[in-house]
Design a protein around this motif. Structure first.
Motif, short mmCIF file in Angstrom:
data_model
loop_
_atom_site.label_atom_id
_atom_site.label_comp_id
_atom_site.label_asym_id
_atom_site.label_seq_id
_atom_site.Cartn_x
_atom_site.Cartn_y
_atom_site.Cartn_z
N ILE A 1 0.86 -1.19 -0.16
CA ILE A 1 -0.07 0.01 0.05
C ILE A 1 0.86 1.24 0.00
N ILE A 2 1.99 1.43 0.93
CA ILE A 2 2.91 2.44 1.21
C ILE A 2 3.66 2.57 -0.30
N ILE B 144 1.33 4.09 -2.97
CA ILE B 144 0.90 5.70 -2.68
C ILE B 144 1.95 6.27 -3.22
N LEU C 199 1.78 7.06 -6.84
CA LEU C 199 0.70 7.81 -7.14
C LEU C 199 1.18 9.15 -7.01
#
Length: 348
Positions: free
Chosen positions: A22-23, A26, A29
Motif C-alpha cells: 500500500i505504501i 501511494i 501515485l
C-alpha cells in the motif's frame, strides 16, 4: 471474507507485506514529488545526526543547536550560489575547453589520435557538454523546480526537527485509533527504514566526503591545475555517492585530464591513487560505518544500480543500494562474508 480478514490480521508477516505494498502504491501515485520526499528524509536524518553529535560536545539545547546548524546551512548556500557556483561554472567550462583542445592537437607521429580525430566528433561532444553544463548551472542558480524542492525540503526538515517530540507523539496517537493496527505496521516499517536506509545514506555521504578530500589532496600533489580542482572535487563527491560504480566512472575523466597534465605517468599515478582510496573505503570505512549491511557482491551492486536507475532515474543511483539493504533487513536476510565466501542466509 470476514474470516480471511481476521486471519490476515493475525498473520504479522502477511499484514506488514500488504501495508508495504500500500505504501509503495501511494509513493507511485505521488511520484511527481518523490524528489521532495527523498531529499526531506535525507536532510532530516543527516541534520538530526549532526545535532546529536554536536550535543555530545556542546551542552546546549538541541533546538538551539538545530537553529544554528540551519543558519550555517543557509549562509553556506548563499555564498555557494553567489560566489562559488559562478567560479565552478567558469572552471568547468575552462576544463572542458582545455581537455578537448589538447586531444584535438595532432602530431605527425601520432596515428592513434589522428584516427580518433577523424572518427570522433570532438566539436559536437564539446558543444553538448558545454550546453549541458550551462543548463545545470542555470538551474542551480535560478528559482526553478530544483530550487523550490530544496527550499521546501529544508523547511520541512527544520519544522520536523524543531517539533520532533510533538510530531512523534502526534504520530503515536494513531496507534490507538480505528486504524491502529495499520499505523503500528507503518511505524514498524518506518523504524526499519530509518535504521537501514538512513544509516547507509549517512555512510555514503561520509565516504563521499573522505574520498573527495583524499582525492583532492592527491591531485594537488600531482600538480593538477588549481583552476580545475573545484570542478573535479564536485565531480568526485557526486560520483562517490554512487557505490562502486562511482569510483570506476571517476577514473575516466580523471585519467583523461591526467594525461593532459603529465602524460601516461600521471595516468598511472591517478589509477594507483583511486585503487588505494577504494581499498581504504572497502576495507576500513565500510566495515566501520556500515558493518556487514552492504557486504554485497559487486555483481549485485551493478544489477541493483541498473534497475534502480530505470525505476527512480538519477536518484536510483544514490538510493538503490540503501533501498535494497532495507528490503534485506525487512526480510531478515543476513549477508555472510566469512572465510572468503558470500552466502545469503535466512536468519531464524
Amino acid at each position: 471474507m470476514v474470516g480471511l480478514w481476521e486471519k490476515i490480521k493475525k498473520n504479522t508477516d502477511i499484514r506488514r507485506t500488504l501495508v508495504l505494498i500500500i505504501i509503495c502504491l501511494i509513493l507511485y501515485l505521488i511520484r511527481s514529488i518523490i524528489s521532495l520526499i527523498l531529499l526531506t528524509f535525507i536532510l532530516t536524518y543527516l541534520i538530526i545526526r549532526i545535532v546529536e553529535g554536536l550535543h555530545r560536545f556542546v551542552k546546549l539545547p538541541k533546538k538551539l543547536i538545530a537553529v544554528i546548524v540551519y543558519v550555517a546551512i543557509i549562509v553556506i548556500f548563499y555564498f555557494s550560489i553567489t560566489v562559488y557556483v559562478p567560479k565552478l561554472f567558469n572552471q568547468t567550462l575552462q576544463m572542458i575547453e582545455e581537455v578537448f583542445n589538447f586531444y584535438q592537437k595532432t602530431t605527425p607521429d601520432n596515428r592513434f589520435y589522428d584516427w580518433i580525430s577523424a572518427n570522433v566528433g570532438f566539436k559536437e561532444i564539446k558543444d553538448q557538454l558545454t550546453t549541458g553544463v550551462k543548463v545545470v548551472f542555470t538551474t542551480l542558480t535560478s528559482i526553478g523546480s530544483m530550487g523550490v524542492t530544496l527550499v521546501m525540503s529544508l523547511l520541512l526538515s527544520f519544522f520536523f526537527i524543531i517539533e520532533k517530540d510533538w510530531v512523534t507523539q502526534f504520530a503515536k496517537a494513531f496507534y490507538h485509533s480505528k486504524i491502529g493496527l495499520f499505523s503500528q505496521d507503518v511505524g514498524y516499517l518506518g523504524k526499519k527504514f530509518v535504521n537501514t536506509f538512513g544509516v547507509v545514506i549517512e555512510a555514503q555521504v561520509i565516504i563521499a566526503i573522505v574520498n573527495t578530500i583524499l582525492t583532492s589532496i592527491g591531485l594537488i600533489f600531482m600538480r593538477f591545475p588549481q583552476g580545475q580542482l573545484l570542478s573535479l572535487g564536485l565531480m568526485i563527491f557526486v560520483l562517490s555517492l554512487i557505490p562502486v560504480a562511482g569510483v570506476i566512472i571517476s577514473c575516466i575523466p580523471l585519467s583523461l585530464i591526467a594525461y593532459t597534465v603529465g602524460g601516461v605517468q600521471d595516468v598511472i599515478y591517478v589509477l594507483i591513487m583511486i585503487i588505494f582510496i577504494h581499498a581504504l573505503e572497502s576495507y576500513f570505512l565500510n566495515p566501520k560505518l556500515m558493518s556487514s549491511k552492504t557486504d554485497l557482491p559487486v555483481f549485485y551492486v551493478f544489477v541493483i544500480l541498473m534497475f534502480s536507475e530505470k525505476f527512480f532515474g538519477v536518484w536510483g543511483l544514490v538510493i538503490g543500494i540503501p533501498v535494497f539493504v532495507f528490503l534485506l533487513d525487512l526480510l531478515d536476510v543476513k549477508v555472510d562474508h566469512k572465510k572468503g565466501s558470500n552466502k545469503l542466509e535466512q536468519i531464524e
